[in-house]
Design a protein around this motif. Structure first.
Motif, PDB file in Angstrom:
ATOM      1  N   UNK A  86       0.837  -1.438   0.273  1.00  0.00           N
ATOM      2  CA  UNK A  86       0.064   0.089  -0.295  1.00  0.00           C
ATOM      3  C   UNK A  86       0.831   1.938   0.132  1.00  0.00           C
ATOM      4  N   UNK A  87       1.085   1.809  -1.152  1.00  0.00           N
ATOM      5  CA  UNK A  87       1.797   3.232  -0.947  1.00  0.00           C
ATOM      6  C   UNK A  87       1.649   3.772  -0.548  1.00  0.00           C
ATOM      7  N   UNK A  88       1.735   4.346   0.433  1.00  0.00           N
ATOM      8  CA  UNK A  88       1.776   5.443   1.549  1.00  0.00           C
ATOM      9  C   UNK A  88       1.252   4.907   3.163  1.00  0.00           C
ATOM     10  N   UNK A  89       1.965   3.375   3.158  1.00  0.00           N
ATOM     11  CA  UNK A  89       0.966   3.088   4.161  1.00  0.00           C
ATOM     12  C   UNK A  89       2.332   3.614   5.424  1.00  0.00           C
ATOM     13  N   UNK A  90       2.287   3.947   5.940  1.00  0.00           N
ATOM     14  CA  UNK A  90       3.288   3.946   6.862  1.00  0.00           C
ATOM     15  C   UNK A  90       3.445   3.105   8.569  1.00  0.00           C
ATOM     16  N   UNK A 296      13.787  -0.113  -5.309  1.00  0.00           N
ATOM     17  CA  UNK A 296      13.060   0.342  -3.927  1.00  0.00           C
ATOM     18  C   UNK A 296      11.534   0.458  -2.959  1.00  0.00           C
ATOM     19  N   UNK A 297      11.651   0.727  -2.200  1.00  0.00           N
ATOM     20  CA  UNK A 297      10.572  -0.078  -1.242  1.00  0.00           C
ATOM     21  C   UNK A 297      10.131   0.618  -0.888  1.00  0.00           C
ATOM     22  N   UNK A 298      11.159   1.236  -0.299  1.00  0.00           N
ATOM     23  CA  UNK A 298      10.421   2.589   0.991  1.00  0.00           C
ATOM     24  C   UNK A 298      10.995   3.210   1.856  1.00  0.00           C
ATOM     25  N   UNK A 299      10.813   4.489   2.455  1.00  0.00           N
ATOM     26  CA  UNK A 299      11.151   5.452   3.220  1.00  0.00           C
ATOM     27  C   UNK A 299      11.345   5.303   4.658  1.00  0.00           C
ATOM     28  N   UNK A 300      12.555   5.472   5.337  1.00  0.00           N
ATOM     29  CA  UNK A 300      12.448   5.399   6.707  1.00  0.00           C
ATOM     30  C   UNK A 300      12.925   6.925   6.938  1.00  0.00           C
ATOM     31  N   UNK A 301      12.261   7.716   8.047  1.00  0.00           N
ATOM     32  CA  UNK A 301      12.696   8.738   8.598  1.00  0.00           C
ATOM     33  C   UNK A 301      12.895   8.840  10.015  1.00  0.00           C
ATOM     34  N   UNK A 302      13.114   9.313  11.193  1.00  0.00           N
ATOM     35  CA  UNK A 302      13.499   9.831  12.601  1.00  0.00           C
ATOM     36  C   UNK A 302      12.883  10.634  12.393  1.00  0.00           C
ATOM     37  N   UNK A 303      12.025  10.961  13.903  1.00  0.00           N
ATOM     38  CA  UNK A 303      11.028  12.150  13.874  1.00  0.00           C
ATOM     39  C   UNK A 303      11.238  12.120  14.832  1.00  0.00           C
ATOM     40  N   UNK A 304      11.482  11.436  16.077  1.00  0.00           N
ATOM     41  CA  UNK A 304      11.157  12.080  17.195  1.00  0.00           C
ATOM     42  C   UNK A 304      12.310  11.611  18.616  1.00  0.00           C
ATOM     43  N   UNK A 305      12.724  12.268  19.187  1.00  0.00           N
ATOM     44  CA  UNK A 305      13.740  11.804  20.581  1.00  0.00           C
ATOM     45  C   UNK A 305      13.383  10.797  20.955  1.00  0.00           C
ATOM     46  N   UNK A 306      14.174   9.945  21.864  1.00  0.00           N
ATOM     47  CA  UNK A 306      13.668   9.453  22.924  1.00  0.00           C
ATOM     48  C   UNK A 306      13.185   9.969  23.706  1.00  0.00           C
TER      49      UNK A 306
END
Length: 497
Positions: A86-90, A296-306
């Motif tokens: 599902x393109x856009x699935x997060x 290509x499959x997807x994108x990983x993004x880090x957006x929140x610190x512990x």
């Protein structure tokens, strides 16, 4: 105006008037006898002695953050895994990136492989990816794994890092020559985890419900671009800013500069695996992109610190055995061994119920009433539900196709062969990919010389007889490799003299 500050209590919830006073007999001054009835003092001292948990035997020093994995390309023809469709699935992600050898507090810039523990929280359960920053590994036989890591750690007598141990082991396990080439290339010292690639190393399977499957290797490539320290810069930074990777990642996320990576697969058909020139279950070998291009499959993004490092990152537990439907193990012997070892390490380090900790707990519903009790159970422990199989008192639904009454996970194991006692032997073909790597870095001016210098800085500290054997091993790649390393050792030795 009523204060909104929290009310201080002891651990059992009892309010206390002060966190800095202690009860003693002897008047209101410094001298006196302390009282055992002072619960606050006793609890404070007792907890302090127990704040530390056993650190990881390997991958002890790390940085980490929360993020998300997003599907960007349709690969539904290869797998039914919902988190990949599902393109856009997060999906929510917890990522931990570590050095391998150093203890907690070790310098971030040490020349070492970086471990990549990534937990993807999906509606079908947790999917863990436990990867490394180089595409191959140092050994292909799991019986050698403990020895590999001991050789990279402290000498049992001197308690110091020891180049002789390192090279003595690798001289006698030269199937990992390709991994050594990667380690001592420039990519061994990244400027930050944001500028780092990760690779599965292992061969996995991606599957469909109809029983079809493909073999797969995963590549996670930084969108910030590769940036590295030279060997000398890394040594300098180890003294000036040993925690630079943690600070860099925290600050980037804090100011909204979210790092990201592109996730791609290499995919191989079962019939290709049977005739491919290299054993696809050999962790010391890559699949050249010319044969199996990146998809290509997807994108990983880090957006929140512990919110708290210990709670979110130190207590995190990752294992390649955590797989959702549509993802499956292969006959890779190192993978098979790690599927036991990683969860077993978590049981020792965190306790048998480590899966219930918030940083590890699945977002999908968990109902596993035959795995209960034990230290530190954080749930209702399934109440009065039967704790044995086959009960008529509490009906249970079963679903999926994993287990003895369905097909084996992924299939295709029968072509691997019968059970035998086996130790792999090193042959000339084990040096072929190292030759490919040497030729590749030769296309960039100065890279071969930097590689030789990096090796010399480390190997030069080993005793002469171990140096000689290591140089002989490098000469099997190409004689010029050993010659360049020897020349650098001689220069470094003369400078030291």
């Amino acid at each position: 105006m009523e204060s909104t500050a929290p009310v201080y209590t002891l651990a059992e919830g009892v309010p206390y008037a002060s966190a800095t006073t202690a009860q003693h007999f002897g008047g209101n001054n410094i001298k006196g006898l302390m009282l055992l009835q002072d619960t606050q003092l006793i609890e404070t001292l007792a907890h302090f002695s127990r704040e530390r948990i056993p650190e990881r035997v390997v991958h002890a020093a790390a940085v980490g953050a929360w993020g998300e994995f997003e599907v960007t390309h349709d690969i539904s023809e290869f797998t039914d895994a919902k988190f990949l469709n599902g393109i856009g699935k997060k999906s929510k992600v917890l990522l931990r990136v570590s050095t391998v050898g150093p203890e907690r507090g070790g310098a971030d810039t040490i020349r070492d492989v970086r471990g990549w523990g990534m937990k993807i929280f999906t509606e079908e359960g947790n999917q863990d990816w436990v990867f490394n920053s180089i595409p191959v590994f140092f050994v292909r036989d799991p019986i050698k794994f403990p020895s590999l890591n001991r050789s990279h750690k402290r000498h049992p007598a001197t308690n110091q890092g020891d180049s002789t141990m390192f090279w003595d082991f690798h001289n006698n396990s030269p199937e990992g020559i390709h991994a050594l080439m990667h380690l001592f290339g420039e990519r061994g010292t990244p400027k930050s985890v944001r500028h780092l690639h990760a690779f599965s190393g292992h061969t996995y399977k991606i599957t469909k419900e109809d029983g079809t499957f493909h073999y797969v290797k995963v590549h996670i490539r930084t969108n910030q671009g590769i940036q590295n320290f030279t060997n000398d810069e890394a040594v300098k930074m180890a003294g000036e800013a040993p925690g630079i990777h943690g600070a860099d990642l925290w600050e980037a996320i804090e100011k909204g500069d979210f790092p990201s990576w592109t996730v791609s697969f290499q995919i191989m058909k079962p019939e290709q695996a049977e005739s491919y020139r290299w054993n696809i279950f050999d962790m010391t070998k890559i699949w050249p992109h010319a044969d199996f291009p990146l998809i290509p499959v997807g994108k990983l993004t880090l957006n929140r610190n512990p919110s708290n490092y210990f709670a979110d990152i130190e207590q995190a537990a990752f294992s390649p055995s955590n797989m959702v439907p549509g993802w499956a193990p292969s006959a890779d012997p190192m993978l098979q061994a790690r599927m036991f070892a990683y969860n077993d390490a978590a049981r020792y380090r965190l306790g048998v119920n480590y899966q219930q900790l918030p940083c590890n707990r699945a977002v999908s519903r968990v109902y596993c009433p035959f795995q209960r009790d034990g230290k530190m159970t954080f749930t209702d422990n399934y109440g009065g539900d039967p704790n044995y199989v086959g009960s008529d008192l509490k009906p249970i639904q079963y679903t999926g196709k994993v287990g003895a009454h369905a097909y084996a996970i992924g299939g295709h194991e029968e072509w691997v062969g019968r059970v035998v006692g086996f130790t792999s032997e090193v042959v000339d073909d084990d040096f072929e990919q190292a030759r490919m790597f040497w030729n590749m870095i030769g296309k960039e001016e100065g890279q071969q010389d930097k590689f030789a210098y990096n090796v010399a800085c480390h190997l030069g500290s080993a005793i002469p007889q171990v140096q000689a054997k290591a140089l002989d091993m490098f000469s099997k790649v190409y004689p010029v490799v050993a010659e360049k390393i020897q020349s650098n050792i001689n220069v470094l030795k003369s400078k030291k003299a």
